[in-house]
Design an enzyme around this catalytic site. Structure first.
Site, PDB file in Angstrom:
ATOM      1  CD  GLN A  58      35.788 -43.894 110.859  1.00 10.64           C
ATOM      2  OE1 GLN A  58      36.072 -45.160 110.462  1.00 10.64           O
ATOM      3  NE2 GLN A  58      36.171 -42.809 110.140  1.00 10.64           N
ATOM      4  CG  HIS A  92      28.719 -50.590 107.643  1.00  8.39           C
ATOM      5  ND1 HIS A  92      29.583 -51.692 107.936  1.00  8.39           N
ATOM      6  CD2 HIS A  92      29.264 -49.706 108.975  1.00  8.39           C
ATOM      7  CE1 HIS A  92      30.589 -51.636 108.604  1.00  8.39           C
ATOM      8  NE2 HIS A  92      30.388 -50.430 109.266  1.00  8.39           N
ATOM      9  NE  ARG A 148      36.400 -51.970 107.592  1.00  6.97           N
ATOM     10  CZ  ARG A 148      35.641 -51.323 108.240  1.00  6.97           C
ATOM     11  NH1 ARG A 148      36.328 -50.266 108.974  1.00  6.97           N
ATOM     12  NH2 ARG A 148      34.430 -51.465 108.620  1.00  6.97           N
ATOM     13  CB  SER A 180      31.847 -50.886 112.472  1.00  2.00           C
ATOM     14  OG  SER A 180      32.294 -50.569 110.915  1.00  2.00           O
ATOM     15  CG  LEU A 181      37.853 -49.997 113.271  1.00  2.00           C
ATOM     16  CD1 LEU A 181      39.027 -50.372 112.109  1.00  2.00           C
ATOM     17  CD2 LEU A 181      38.224 -48.550 113.845  1.00  2.00           C
ATOM     18  CD  GLN A 208      32.995 -55.103 109.420  1.00  4.57           C
ATOM     19  OE1 GLN A 208      33.675 -54.435 108.568  1.00  4.57           O
ATOM     20  NE2 GLN A 208      32.921 -55.113 110.685  1.00  4.57           N
TER      21      GLN A 208
END
Length: 309
Positions: free
Chosen positions: A10, A198, A114, A89-90, A247
């Protein structure tokens, strides 16, 4: 040559993304995503508005679709298989789809949820993120611990040496901006996000996401996927589910991941998605790293030559 494909997360989204590639190459994947999600992903990606694309629950599936569209365009060229995959991340979800660990449709639904859970976890305006430049990782961790308030302030994205993103509550970030330079930071820049990703504020969202993950089919990956949680690859479905759950509220260890891949003999990093942010980070992590962003068709052709060498 051993190479790794990397999928951005993202923040890399943009209206018109992947527009340099022929529509026939990428549109079918976006249309497939639209059928799964029940809204027109391709129209949003190509026409905007940016405000809608930047909504977390829209951004995440749109970026997943973009990454898989480009992965499929790459795969149609019949390149040698990558030695490893990773995602920021994503992007870790995109990597797992590419590795055959998650079905595309399942991953789309997961990342949409999410995004919804992340947005709901913290009231808008009460949390955020800031990039801190010029401090070593351990010094940023020490700086966050100096915060005299009771709110959350945590380093969450270890992106490259001297570039770490911190997340937390608004008052804590205000303190960081006011005091960070006195402790050696060169620049502290608030990021235009409303979700403090996070960090421990996302623990509740992670527990809710875990319920859906437990109901989702996860297969051992056909290609090793290195996870944000610990810069390691995991082979069993339960370990992958745990890595995806944690995560959400644990840091993205990107510097460690790229160093691990390089130490394993990876000679080239190919960024498979919108933008070239990861390519820039990788060059700062590994001196002289070969990195190419496949969003540019010319780079894709060059990457094919590199992968086949």
């Amino acid at each position: 040559m051993k190479y790794a494909l990397l999928f951005p997360g993202q923040g890399s989204q943009a209206v018109g993304m992947l527009g340099k590639h022929a529509a026939s190459e990428i549109e079918p994947t976006f249309r497939e995503a639209s059928e799964v999600l029940g809204w027109d992903v391709y129209k949003l990606v190509m026409e905007g508005p940016a405000e809608e694309l930047n909504r977390t629950e829209r951004t995440q599936p749109a970026l997943l679709a973009a990454g898989i569209a480009l992965w499929r365009a790459w795969s149609r060229q019949a390149p040698p298989s990558p030695a490893a995959l990773a995602g920021h991340s994503l992007g870790e979800y995109t990597a797992l789809v590419a590795a055959g660990s998650l079905k595309f449709a399942d991953a789309l639904k997961l990342v949409e949820l999410r995004g919804q859970l992340m947005q709901a976890a913290v009231p808008e305006g009460s949390g955020g993120m800031a990039a801190v430049l010029g401090l070593d990782d351990d010094k940023i961790e020490a700086l966050c611990k100096l915060y005299p308030g009771s709110g959350v302030l945590e380093p969450v994205n270890f992106n490259s040496p001297g570039q770490v993103v911190v997340a937390g509550e608004t008052a804590a970030l205000d303190w960081l901006q006011a005091n960070g330079k006195a402790h050696g930071a060169k620049l502290i820049k608030r990021l235009p996000v409303s979700v403090p990703s996070h960090c421990s504020l996302m623990r509740g969202a992670a527990e809710q996401l875990a319920e859906r993950l437990d109901q989702t089919s996860v297969q051992p990956p056909a290609i090793a996927v290195f996870h944000n949680l610990d810069a390691k690859s995991h082979a069993t479905p339960d370990a992958i589910r745990q890595a995806l759950k944690q995560q959400l509220y644990r840091p993205v260890r990107w510097t460690q991941t790229i160093r691990q891949l390089h130490g394993d003999g990876i000679a080239a990093f190919l960024e498979c998605g919108q933008g070239s942010v990861l390519s820039g980070l990788n060059k700062r992590i590994v001196d002289g790293a070969q990195s190419l962003a496949l969003e540019d068709p010319a780079n894709l052709a060059a990457a094919l030559t590199l992968a086949r060498s």
